[in-house]
Scaffold this motif. Structure first.
Motif, PDB file in Angstrom:
ATOM      1  N   TYR A 299       0.142   6.151  -5.842  1.00  0.00           N
ATOM      2  CA  TYR A 299       0.209   6.353  -4.345  1.00  0.00           C
ATOM      3  C   TYR A 299      -1.019   6.900  -3.871  1.00  0.00           C
ATOM      4  CZ  TYR A 299       1.637   9.873  -0.939  1.00  0.00           C
ATOM      5  OH  TYR A 299       1.958  10.606   0.050  1.00  0.00           O
ATOM      6  N   GLU A 321       5.146   3.487  -3.850  1.00  0.00           N
ATOM      7  CA  GLU A 321       5.406   3.927  -2.322  1.00  0.00           C
ATOM      8  C   GLU A 321       6.211   5.252  -2.448  1.00  0.00           C
ATOM      9  OE1 GLU A 321       7.690   1.247   0.031  1.00  0.00           O
ATOM     10  OE2 GLU A 321       6.417  -0.486  -0.399  1.00  0.00           O
ATOM     11  N   ARG A 352       2.620   0.056   5.728  1.00  0.00           N
ATOM     12  CA  ARG A 352       2.700   0.807   4.553  1.00  0.00           C
ATOM     13  C   ARG A 352       1.381   1.768   4.524  1.00  0.00           C
ATOM     14  NH1 ARG A 352       3.957  -2.655  -0.739  1.00  0.00           N
ATOM     15  NH2 ARG A 352       2.255  -3.997  -0.045  1.00  0.00           N
TER      16      ARG A 352
END
Length: 617
Positions: A299, A321, A352
């Motif tokens: 991440y 995520e 995203r």
């Protein structure tokens, strides 16, 4: 709804009528400056001394300004091609000319690296600040205008504006305004090339006082071309890639080491055996910490978002995520291909990537529990200029007080590394600077300026390996730093440490670390370079093929300028070299195919020899 203007002078006049003659203007760092609005306000203040204009900003972007003849021949067409339509900032030109009137004040908290060395005004008005503190300093100074570049979109008949790549300080200031701590007006300038980024920076039109929106004031975004990744930077990036844990968190700072690190992570993920083979040559006899592919993935939480992060997403390295995002970032900057990729992304892809305030990326305060849960095994990777044997790091300035760049977010991330369980701060450092007789060590016994104090020493990486310093004694830290120092400087540094009583008199550097030479690094990387695993431009380039061929040759010429004898030797080589079609294209690109003067013939011979040498490496 905001007032819409098509003329910069008109919107400047409106701002002054609404705010008054005392203007404290906050401009976003880097890309997000509303150039035409700022220039119009600057001209008003220049022509009317009753107006007092203070501009508070960071990272003023300027077109390259070559000085030497060969440099001009190479970079001139590149400037025209990549920056030709970019409007210069008038305040920067006045700063260079030392021509600011007393009613205009320019204050920066982060410089374009090396740009303002020796400029007394810029140096005297610089504010040393953590990135997270910049908005509070603006509040203290009473900011009353924020002028920002924005993207525009019509949604269900309503106009919305995106802060694009500069949510960094603007969102924090907007929160302060909503809490009643400050009153200011936001003015925007629409830019058709600026990607419309989703998330907190997607704002309704009524957040803005006024907007400049006209084809006449549209301009190409500032797009610095990617630079080639050198052997030194690749070695640093590859060593750093072995410190990143699967399932962890990644931050990367400004610089080409970021590209090298990203490519190293991609090689590790796609072909773990190839990565291990590279590291066995680069660091023989040394244990490799992390070398497996990324199953859970990483991440990203980084103040800066640049092209390498897109490559990490595409490769499946960045795939863990947090709240629906693979990456949270506060500002972006990159080449034209980077902006184009963002503009052309599908909605489900760009959702995203979330642009957020710098207070989110750079610190734990505010939503701390959630941040701690998200930032597991965090690795904060940032660049340094120098380091001392006892682990202090110099990243922003010189010991005579001159500021090279700025603290930015580096201290923030070092602090996070110590505040988060399992986190590490990785500061990367080229072990030397200069070449030939002017080569000097970037590892020093001591230095008169510090960015990161030695009591926050953690991990330092050079092209020669990893120095893990956290929690170790001074003697052990010194020994670890000597292991990653260029061998040409090891003995003198070791002598200084022993004379200071910080290292046992009988200590010797292990044999495995006494071959720290640039040639060894180049030889270790060459098989992987030749196999295409470590390309000079891992994520593409805005340079043409001929320009990419010229870059390493021009670097050889630059290094040779340190010695008149070396230059003469190159010229002699060039007079005897064989010619080819590729050589002809390079000479034509540098306007040297038909030399008309002695200087041109000399440059031609130098370039021919440098091209021949670079083709052999």
């Amino acid at each position: 709804m905001p007032r819409i203007f098509s003329d910069p002078e008109a919107i400047a006049g409106d701002i002054i009528r609404e705010v008054g003659p005392r203007l404290v203007v906050g401009l976003p760092l880097g890309l997000g400056k509303a150039n035409h609005i700022v220039n119009a306000l600057f001209r008003r203040a220049l022509n009317d001394r009753s107006i007092h204009l203070t501009i508070f900003t960071a990272l003023t972007l300027e077109k390259p300004a070559p000085s030497a003849d060969l440099e001009r021949r190479f970079i001139g067409p590149v400037i025209d091609r990549l920056f030709g339509g970019y409007p210069d900032l008038d305040y920067a030109k006045a700063l260079h000319a030392r021509a600011l009137p007393p009613n205009i004040e320019i204050v920066e908290f982060f410089f374009l690296a090396g740009k303002w060395l020796g400029n007394a005004y810029a140096q005297q008005h610089y504010i040393s600040a953590n990135y997270t503190h910049a908005s509070s300093y603006l509040l203290t100074r009473g900011v009353n205008v924020i002028a920002q570049l924005v993207a525009k979109r019509i949604v269900d008949g309503q106009t919305r504006y995106s802060l694009g790549g500069n949510t960094d300080t603007t969102l924090d200031l907007m929160r302060a305004r909503a809490e009643g701590r400050i009153a200011f007006k936001i003015v925007g300038q629409v830019n058709s090339e600026l990607p419309f980024m989703p998330g907190q920076g997607d704002l309704a039109g009524d957040e803005f006082h006024a907007v400049l929106d006209s084809p006449e004031t549209d301009f190409p975004l500032f797009a610095p071309p990617s630079e080639p990744v050198s052997d030194t930077k690749y070695a640093i990036g590859l060593h750093s890639a072995g410190l990143i844990r699967d399932g962890g968190t990644l931050q990367i700072g400004i610089g080409q080491v970021g590209d090298a690190l990203a490519q190293g992570l991609i090689v590790r993920h796609r072909d773990s055996a190839a990565y291990r083979e590279i590291m066995s040559r680069l660091a023989p006899g040394q244990a490799l910490r992390e070398a497996e592919p990324f199953t859970a993935g990483l991440y990203g939480v980084s103040e800066m978002f640049f092209e390498a992060f897109l490559a990490l997403i595409d490769a499946g390295v960045l795939k863990r995520e947090v709240d629906g995002a693979l990456l949270h970032a506060a500002f972006f900057l990159g080449p034209k291909s980077f902006y184009r990729a963002l503009r052309e992304m599908k909605p489900e892809q760009i959702e995203r990537i979330q642009m957020v305030p710098v207070s989110f990326t750079n610190q734990l305060y505010g939503g701390e529990d959630a941040k701690r849960r998200a930032r597991v095994d965090a690795r904060f990777v940032n660049n340094a200029m120098m380091a001392t044997l006892m682990g202090a790091v110099v990243s922003d300035g010189l010991d005579n007080g001159q500021v090279v760049s700025g603290v930015g977010g580096q201290f923030n991330f070092v602090a996070q590394a110590f505040a988060l369980e399992g986190a590490r701060s990785i500061l990367t450092l080229e072990s030397t600077r200069g070449s030939g007789k002017k080569v000097a060590s970037n590892v020093r016994w001591s230095y008169g300026h510090t960015t990161i104090p030695r009591h926050l020493r953690d991990v330092i990486v050079t092209e020669y390996g990893v120095a893990d310093l956290r929690g170790h004694s001074d003697a052990d830290v010194i020994a670890a730093m000597l292991n990653v120092t260029d061998t040409r400087f090891q003995r003198e540094l070791m002598r200084q440490a022993k004379e200071a009583g910080k290292l046992p008199k009988g200590y010797e550097i292990p044999a495995v670390h006494r071959e720290n030479f640039p040639d060894r690094v180049a030889a270790a990387l060459k098989p992987s370079r030749d196999a295409g695993l470590l390309p000079a431009f891992p994520f593409g380039s805005d340079f043409t093929d001929v320009e990419q061929r010229l870059i390493p040759a021009l670097q050889i010429l630059k290094e040779a300028t340190a010695s008149p004898l070396a230059l003469l030797g190159l010229a002699w080589e060039g007079r005897r070299a064989n010619h080819s079609a590729e050589l002809a294209a390079c000479l034509a690109r540098m306007q040297l195919e038909r030399p008309a003067s002695f200087a041109d013939r000399f440059y031609r011979a130098l370039l021919i020899a440098a091209l021949a040498r670079s083709s052999q490496t």
